[in-house]
Design a protein around this motif. Structure first.
Motif, PDB file in Angstrom:
ATOM      1  N   PHE A  66      64.775   4.177 -18.824  1.00 13.98           N
ATOM      2  CA  PHE A  66      65.689   3.809 -17.736  1.00 13.98           C
ATOM      3  C   PHE A  66      67.003   3.303 -18.322  1.00 13.98           C
ATOM      4  O   PHE A  66      68.074   3.840 -18.040  1.00 13.98           O
ATOM      5  CB  PHE A  66      65.030   2.741 -16.868  1.00 13.98           C
ATOM      6  N   SER A  67      66.938   2.278 -19.144  1.00 18.78           N
ATOM      7  CA  SER A  67      68.110   1.804 -19.878  1.00 18.78           C
ATOM      8  C   SER A  67      67.655   0.843 -20.959  1.00 18.78           C
ATOM      9  O   SER A  67      66.963  -0.142 -20.676  1.00 18.78           O
ATOM     10  CB  SER A  67      69.120   1.111 -18.965  1.00 18.78           C
ATOM     11  N   ALA A  68      68.066   1.132 -22.193  1.00 21.04           N
ATOM     12  CA  ALA A  68      67.693   0.288 -23.330  1.00 21.04           C
ATOM     13  C   ALA A  68      68.553  -0.957 -23.430  1.00 21.04           C
ATOM     14  O   ALA A  68      68.427  -1.711 -24.390  1.00 21.04           O
ATOM     15  CB  ALA A  68      67.790   1.095 -24.620  1.00 21.04           C
ATOM     16  N   GLY A  69      69.417  -1.183 -22.449  1.00 21.76           N
ATOM     17  CA  GLY A  69      70.224  -2.396 -22.429  1.00 21.76           C
ATOM     18  C   GLY A  69      71.632  -2.160 -22.942  1.00 21.76           C
ATOM     19  O   GLY A  69      72.135  -1.043 -22.948  1.00 21.76           O
ATOM     20  N   SER A 118      68.487  -0.544  -1.493  1.00 20.39           N
ATOM     21  CA  SER A 118      68.554   0.104  -2.798  1.00 20.39           C
ATOM     22  C   SER A 118      67.178   0.122  -3.452  1.00 20.39           C
ATOM     23  O   SER A 118      66.413  -0.838  -3.366  1.00 20.39           O
ATOM     24  CB  SER A 118      69.566  -0.600  -3.707  1.00 20.39           C
ATOM     25  N   ILE A 119      66.872   1.254  -4.101  1.00 22.39           N
ATOM     26  CA  ILE A 119      65.581   1.454  -4.765  1.00 22.39           C
ATOM     27  C   ILE A 119      65.844   1.861  -6.207  1.00 22.39           C
ATOM     28  O   ILE A 119      66.522   2.862  -6.459  1.00 22.39           O
ATOM     29  CB  ILE A 119      64.761   2.562  -4.093  1.00 22.39           C
ATOM     30  N   ALA A 120      65.308   1.107  -7.157  1.00 25.99           N
ATOM     31  CA  ALA A 120      65.373   1.508  -8.556  1.00 25.99           C
ATOM     32  C   ALA A 120      64.112   2.270  -8.918  1.00 25.99           C
ATOM     33  O   ALA A 120      62.994   1.796  -8.686  1.00 25.99           O
ATOM     34  CB  ALA A 120      65.518   0.278  -9.451  1.00 25.99           C
ATOM     35  N   ALA A 121      64.280   3.457  -9.474  1.00 27.36           N
ATOM     36  CA  ALA A 121      63.168   4.258 -10.001  1.00 27.36           C
ATOM     37  C   ALA A 121      63.185   4.090 -11.508  1.00 27.36           C
ATOM     38  O   ALA A 121      64.097   4.582 -12.185  1.00 27.36           O
ATOM     39  CB  ALA A 121      63.333   5.715  -9.604  1.00 27.36           C
ATOM     40  N   VAL A 122      62.207   3.386 -12.039  1.00 29.08           N
ATOM     41  CA  VAL A 122      62.287   2.912 -13.427  1.00 29.08           C
ATOM     42  C   VAL A 122      61.157   3.496 -14.265  1.00 29.08           C
ATOM     43  O   VAL A 122      59.978   3.348 -13.927  1.00 29.08           O
ATOM     44  CB  VAL A 122      62.215   1.367 -13.483  1.00 29.08           C
ATOM     45  N   GLN A 123      61.532   4.132 -15.381  1.00 27.74           N
ATOM     46  CA  GLN A 123      60.557   4.642 -16.321  1.00 27.74           C
ATOM     47  C   GLN A 123      60.919   4.148 -17.721  1.00 27.74           C
ATOM     48  O   GLN A 123      62.068   3.849 -18.013  1.00 27.74           O
ATOM     49  CB  GLN A 123      60.512   6.179 -16.307  1.00 27.74           C
ATOM     50  N   GLY A 124      59.913   4.063 -18.579  1.00 35.89           N
ATOM     51  CA  GLY A 124      60.164   3.712 -19.965  1.00 35.89           C
ATOM     52  C   GLY A 124      60.797   2.339 -20.121  1.00 35.89           C
ATOM     53  O   GLY A 124      60.490   1.404 -19.383  1.00 35.89           O
ATOM     54  N   HIS A 125      61.694   2.231 -21.093  1.00 38.63           N
ATOM     55  CA  HIS A 125      62.315   0.948 -21.390  1.00 38.63           C
ATOM     56  C   HIS A 125      63.364   0.561 -20.348  1.00 38.63           C
ATOM     57  O   HIS A 125      64.210   1.366 -19.966  1.00 38.63           O
ATOM     58  CB  HIS A 125      62.976   0.983 -22.764  1.00 38.63           C
ATOM     59  N   ALA A 126      63.288  -0.693 -19.902  1.00 39.19           N
ATOM     60  CA  ALA A 126      64.331  -1.318 -19.089  1.00 39.19           C
ATOM     61  C   ALA A 126      64.572  -2.684 -19.722  1.00 39.19           C
ATOM     62  O   ALA A 126      63.931  -3.669 -19.367  1.00 39.19           O
ATOM     63  CB  ALA A 126      63.902  -1.445 -17.636  1.00 39.19           C
ATOM     64  N   ALA A 143      57.279   3.613 -13.193  1.00 40.58           N
ATOM     65  CA  ALA A 143      56.300   4.498 -13.815  1.00 40.58           C
ATOM     66  C   ALA A 143      55.291   3.664 -14.585  1.00 40.58           C
ATOM     67  O   ALA A 143      55.566   2.523 -14.975  1.00 40.58           O
ATOM     68  CB  ALA A 143      57.011   5.471 -14.755  1.00 40.58           C
ATOM     69  N   ASP A 144      54.129   4.249 -14.832  1.00 39.83           N
ATOM     70  CA  ASP A 144      53.089   3.500 -15.531  1.00 39.83           C
ATOM     71  C   ASP A 144      53.408   3.265 -17.002  1.00 39.83           C
ATOM     72  O   ASP A 144      52.688   2.540 -17.687  1.00 39.83           O
ATOM     73  CB  ASP A 144      51.723   4.178 -15.379  1.00 39.83           C
ATOM     74  N   ASP A 145      54.530   3.851 -17.498  1.00 39.58           N
ATOM     75  CA  ASP A 145      54.946   3.594 -18.879  1.00 39.58           C
ATOM     76  C   ASP A 145      56.100   2.594 -18.954  1.00 39.58           C
ATOM     77  O   ASP A 145      56.695   2.416 -20.026  1.00 39.58           O
ATOM     78  CB  ASP A 145      55.342   4.898 -19.569  1.00 39.58           C
ATOM     79  N   VAL A 146      56.418   1.921 -17.847  1.00 44.43           N
ATOM     80  CA  VAL A 146      57.581   1.039 -17.832  1.00 44.43           C
ATOM     81  C   VAL A 146      57.383  -0.134 -18.789  1.00 44.43           C
ATOM     82  O   VAL A 146      56.262  -0.637 -18.975  1.00 44.43           O
ATOM     83  CB  VAL A 146      57.865   0.527 -16.399  1.00 44.43           C
ATOM     84  N   GLN A 147      58.488  -0.548 -19.407  1.00 49.85           N
ATOM     85  CA  GLN A 147      58.487  -1.711 -20.288  1.00 49.85           C
ATOM     86  C   GLN A 147      59.737  -2.537 -19.990  1.00 49.85           C
ATOM     87  O   GLN A 147      60.814  -2.217 -20.469  1.00 49.85           O
ATOM     88  CB  GLN A 147      58.456  -1.297 -21.761  1.00 49.85           C
TER      89      GLN A 147
END
Length: 263
Positions: A66-69, A118-126, A143-147
Motif C-alpha cells: 500500500f505504502s512503505a511510508g 472514504s474507504i482505504a483498500a490496504v494490502q502489504g506494507h502500510a 488484505a490478509d497480508d497487511v502489515q
C-alpha cells in the motif's frame, strides 16, 4: 477496478471518477508507493478535484505494498529535487516549519469530509505515513497480508500526518502508545479484532469487498449518510446531553427535508 480516463495522473497519484465513486490510486509500485511532498500535494489536489456527484472515495495502491511510508530521500541533505530538505526545514523558523507541516497534513485531512465516505483498500506494507494515510480514511478493508506499523518514533520522530487522533479513537490510548513506541507490525487478524480494519479478506478479494461496501454505502440516501457521519464524528467531543441535542437537531432537519418543509 474499472479502467477510466483519469481526472489527473501525476506525482504518483491517479484520480478517476465513475459517477458517485471516485478512486484515488497510488501509482509508484517500484518504490512501494513511498511518499514525498509532491505526492502529498497531488493527494490534496485529488480532494479538491472531486465532482459534487461523488459520495464514496476509494483509496488503493498498485503493487504489493500500500505504502512503505516516507521516501528516505527526505532525510538526505539533498532532499527531493526542487524541495527543501527536512534538514533545511529544521533550520528554518518555527512559523515556517509549522506552516510546512500543516501543508503536508492537508493531504490527509479531506478524507474525513462529511459529504463523502472514504474507504482505504490496504494490502502489504502500510508503514509510517502509509499507515497514517490508511487511518485518514473513514473505513479500511485490508488484505490478509497487511502489515501496519508506525515507525516514526523509532526514527526519533512522531506521527505528524494526522494519524494519532484516529489511531487512539480506534484502538484506545494504551494500545496506540504501544504500537507507536515499539514500531511493531500489526497484522490483519489484530487489525480487524481491534477495529483498525472493518474487514480483512484474502488479497485477491479486496477489490470485490470494497465494491460491495461502496454499493452498500450508496444504497442509503446521501443526506442521511452525511448527517449520520457528522453525528458520529462529533460524538467523542460532546457530552451525552450534547450528543442528544445534536441528534434531535439532525433528525429535525431530516424530517423537514423529507416532508418538504423549509426552514
Amino acid at each position: 477496478m474499472a479502467s477510466l480516463d483519469p481526472v489527473f495522473d501525476k506525482d504518483g497519484v491517479r484520480l478517476t471518477v465513475d459517477d458517485a465513486i471516485a478512486t484515488v490510486t497510488l501509482t509508484n509500485p517500484a518504490k512501494r508507493n513511498a511518499q514525498s511532498p509532491a505526492l502529498w500535494r497531488a493527494l490534496t489536489q485529488a480532494g479538491r478535484s472531486l465532482p459534487g456527484s461523488v459520495r464514496v472515495v476509494v483509496l488503493r495502491a498498485e503493487g504489493k505494498s500500500f505504502s512503505a511510508g516516507l521516501d528516505r530521500q527526505a532525510f538526505t541533505p539533498e532532499g527531493f529535487d526542487g524541495e527543501p530538505s527536512f534538514i533545511d526545514l529544521a533550520r528554518g523558523s518555527d512559523a515556517d516549519l509549522d506552516a510546512t507541516i500543516a501543508e503536508y497534513q492537508e493531504a490527509f485531512t479531506w478524507w474525513r469530509r462529511s459529504d463523502i465516505v472514504s474507504i482505504a483498500a490496504v494490502q502489504g506494507h502500510a508503514i509510517g505515513a502509509g499507515f497514517q494515510l490508511a487511518l485518514a480514511c473513514d473505513l479500511r478493508v485490508v488484505a490478509d497480508d497487511v502489515q501496519f506499523a508506525m515507525r516514526e518514533t523509532s526514527l526519533g520522530l512522531v506521527p505528524d500526518l494526522t494519524g494519532t487522533h484516529p489511531l487512539v479513537s480506534l484502538v484506545g490510548y494504551a494500545r496506540a502508545l504501544e504500537i507507536c513506541a515499539t514500531g511493531r507490525f500489526v497484522l490483519a487478524e489484530e487489525a480487524e479484532r481491534t477495529g483498525l480494519a472493518n474487514l480483512a479478506v484474502p488479497v485477491d478479494q479486496v477489490d470485490g469487498a470494497v465494491r460491495d461496501l461502496a454499493a452498500a454505502l450508496l444504497s442509503a440516501p446521501r443526506d442521511a449518510v452525511i448527517e449520520t457521519k457528522a453525528l458520529l464524528r462529533g460524538a467523542q467531543d460532546r457530552t451525552y446531553e450534547e450528543q442528544r441535542g445534536a441528534e434531535r437537531a439532525a433528525q429535525a432537519r431530516r424530517l423537514r427535508d423529507l416532508a418538504g418543509v423549509g426552514d
